[in-house]
Design an enzyme around this catalytic site. Structure first.
Site: not given
Length: 726
Positions: A558, A673, A641
């Site tokens: 991320s 994600h 995601d």
């Protein structure tokens, strides 16, 4: 019972074993929060364990003795999705996911010590969970949540009519949220009652939707909302729930309210802290959370942020009187920590709150009438707190927690006293053998603007006279942290036991070190955080002799993935043998494709079209940065995601390939994600650890380390040469 021996912790470790492997990590028992009975004698918790041979995850429920920590099996039925105590604690109410109503669930009641002696109280016509109960005369009132249709009925997927077209049509945001395309269904809190007939209770199947009458309201709020988003008063008459502000654009603002509504739904729910409302403190218009009634039901405590478009603002405790027009009171509002959950003591005089503090989730107490400058007191415990419940009417609480060295810590904590250990998984589960606090230590280094914290995680059998390659792990968020807590995805100990020493920094933007450090990353993603990381890396190189930085690697997910991509184009990128970027942004302008626009509009000080220069400033794809790339890099990005598109990962991989840089792309079409499915998680670990082990030299120094060839998935490669070979 033999097939379920794993439900009860082993009494001793096996005589020998390997270091902590991905298989150990994934297959270790996973235990939920322990919920004590009203008498404070037993607690019930959920446990599951993945079986690689059978490719399944059976589950069940255990009882924890609160005096001696002994564990016994309550049930091995994997269809029991949740259990809560009924009355004095001699009986339990549970939800069974299989029912005579297709797509529905059954509500059952059983003796706590004889689970087989159960009877069915009734059926719910749809998926339903998050039960909370309260005695109301001769009835038991309850609330829970499920999906609502636009008409307010509980949604039943099995009974839903199949659409004639797969088209989705939107006139407003959200289109997608986290991992899902938003549909017409929404979460709602429903109420019902168990009626007593003789010595048994029954449920007539009737539910009241308490949320749907408020147009555009939703509770619990996705993607992470649950039973903590609502509460039921002790007399069973009033329900509180949190919803984002119905009148405001949800993708652009974080503003949310706490609503109050009668349990029977006889009146439409009304907010107690509406933006600019007569009871709301001036300037408070951010996200609300954790509503909880006082024991007498006359007050309600909740948490709220001030800023309307900032999901990582500091939460402050608020208390409102129920049924009154008096202004809401702010409690300990100057405390420079952000509470995450709040509960009342049994006498209503003291608040117990959890908050992150210096990379540990701690439990604090404070008076319910504390002034603004009051500093809460820490309650002693080990690891980080996941949840806590009062034991009977005492001041003691049962803490369910975890740490960097154990995935389950059950302990009793009492203000002013040492904690009392009940069950620590690392002392019982063979998969966690050898894990303990001895291999974890904090590191503080002067960063770009202030001292910055990191965790050092050492491998099993660590020898300070030996040298271990550095694994430099960068957390996501960016407003997050590496805490003293267990991760079921990125677990530093799994990396360390390949033969590394892990350094997990908490640079500018991290939470738990004061709000200023968290806020200072705003519009500075590649600035102060990057400088912090450089200074930490330099300190490790110059002062920690058992860490080999010459053969180190860096990895992140991320925001951590963005930072790895940023590092690839900076001087620090040349210091690593390999990089791993999981779900990280690559092209600055692509951020407009995200779901929660309030996030980027806060962090980049404006909208995509009004503050484009801020989005471009930290663009990893700038030609002058790409020109510096040379470090081998593994790129991971998944199809579901919706925080940032899979095209980000594909584009990054395209550039790496065209530049002739050793690189690999890993994709899971059925993951989001995060990678959460056990078999996918194993492949993820085989690829990630195999990649870094290849380039760091670990494969040569540690014969037991994972190799890329250990992964059974065939590699797709249709090109014999790089573009630049021609």
């Amino acid at each position: 019972m033999a097939a379920a021996k794993w439900l009860i912790a082993s009494l001793a470790f096996a005589s020998s074993g390997l270091a902590f492997t991905p298989e150990d990590f994934i297959s270790a028992p996973r235990r939920g929060e322990a919920i004590p009975d009203p008498k404070g004698e037993l607690a019930v918790f959920h446990v599951s364990k993945y079986n690689f041979d059978k490719k399944d995850r059976p589950s069940g429920w255990n009882l924890l003795n609160l005096k001696n920590g002994d564990i016994s099996v309550l049930t091995t039925d994997s269809d029991v999705s949740e259990i809560t105590w009924l009355g004095d604690g001699t009986k339990v109410v549970y939800v069974n996911g299989t029912d005579s109503v297709e797509g529905g669930v059954g509500i059952w009641i059983s003796d706590a010590k004889n689970f087989g002696n159960a009877y069915k109280a009734g059926s719910v016509n749809g998926a339903f969970s998050g039960l909370k109960l309260a005695k109301a005369g001769d009835k038991i009132n309850f609330v829970g949540y499920g999906q609502s249709t636009t008409k307010g009925d509980l949604y039943n997927e099995a009974a839903a009519k199949e659409a004639v077209s797969s088209a989705r049509i939107y006139d407003g945001l959200f289109v997608r949220h986290w991992d899902t395309y938003v549909g017409t269904q929404f979460n709602a809190v429903f109420s019902g009652s168990l009626t007593k007939n003789g010595d048994k209770y029954s449920f007539d199947g009737k539910l009241k939707n308490l949320v749907q009458p408020v147009k555009y309201a939703e509770s619990p709020y996705p993607p992470f909302g649950g039973s903590g988003d609502y509460d039921l008063s002790s007399d069973g008459k009033t329900v509180a729930f949190m919803s984002k502000a119905p009148e405001l654009p949800k993708a652009n603002l974080t503003t949310s309210y706490i609503f109050l509504v009668p349990h029977d739904g006889s009146r439409v729910a009304e907010p107690i802290n509406k933006r600019n409302g007569p009871r709301t403190p001036q300037g408070i218009e951010g996200a609300s959370s954790s509503p909880v009634f006082s024991p007498d039901g006359k007050r309600i405590a909740y948490l709220q942020m001030a800023t309307k478009n900032y999901e990582s603002d500091r939460r402050v405790i608020h208390i409102a009187e129920v049924g009154s027009n008096k202004p809401v009171q702010r409690i300990a509002s100057s405390w420079d920590r952000s509470p995450e959950a709040v509960k009342w003591s049994s006498d209503g005089r003291t608040l117990y709150v959890t908050a992150e503090d210096h990379a540990t989730g701690k439990l604090f107490t404070l008076p319910a009438d504390a002034r603004d400058n009051h500093k809460p007191s820490v309650v002693k415990h080990d690891g980080s707190v996941s949840s806590f419940y009062f034991i009977g009417s005492s001041k003691s609480v049962l803490i369910s927690g975890n740490s960097l060295w154990s995935n389950a810590l059950y302990q009793v904590a009492t203000p002013g006293r040492p904690n009392r250990k009940l069950f620590y998984a690392n002392e019982h589960d063979p998969e966690l053998k050898g894990l303990g606090p001895k291999d974890i230590e904090p590191l503080w280094v002067d960063g770009a603007r202030t001292k910055i914290h990191s965790w050092i995680v050492k491998p099993t059998g660590f020898d300070k006279n030996k040298v271990y390659p550095l694994a430099f792990l960068i957390h996501g968020g960016p407003q997050g942290s590496w805490g003293d807590s267990w991760s079921t995805r990125w677990n530093p100990r799994v990396w360390a036991d390949q033969g590394y020493v892990v350094v997990a920094p908490n640079p500018t933007g991290s939470t738990g070190f004061g709000q200023k450090l968290t806020d200072d990353i705003t519009n500075d993603w590649g600035g102060a955080p990057y400088k912090d990381l450089v200074k930490i890396w330099e300190h490790v190189r110059d002062h920690i002799k058992y860490i080999d930085t010459d053969n180190g690697i860096a990895a992140g997910a991320s925001f951590g993935g963005f930072m790895v991509n940023w590092i690839q184009g900076q001087d620090l990128g040349r210091k690593f043998k390999a990089l791993v970027s999981h779900d990280g942004t690559f092209v600055g302008s692509s951020k407009i494709g995200t779901d929660e626009l309030f996030f980027i509009e806060h962090d980049f000080n404006g909208t995509f079209f009004e503050a484009r220069q801020n989005y471009d400033r930290w663009d990893c794809s700038k030609p002058e940065l790409v020109a510096k790339w040379s470090t081998p890099q593994l790129v991971i990005h998944n199809d579901s995601d919706f925080r940032l598109s899979v095209a980000e990962g594909v584009g990054l991989f395209n550039v790496l390939q065209e530049k002739g840089i050793p690189s690999r792309f890993l994709n899971f079409p059925d993951e989001t994600h995060w990678v959460t499915k056990p078999e996918n998680s194993l492949v993820w670990h085989q690829q990630v650890l195999g990649w870094i082990n290849k380039w760091s030299g670990i494969n040569k120094s540690n014969p037991k380390s994972i190799k890329l060839s250990d992964c059974p998935i065939e590699v797709i490669d249709h090109e014999a040469h790089s573009y630049f070979d021609y």
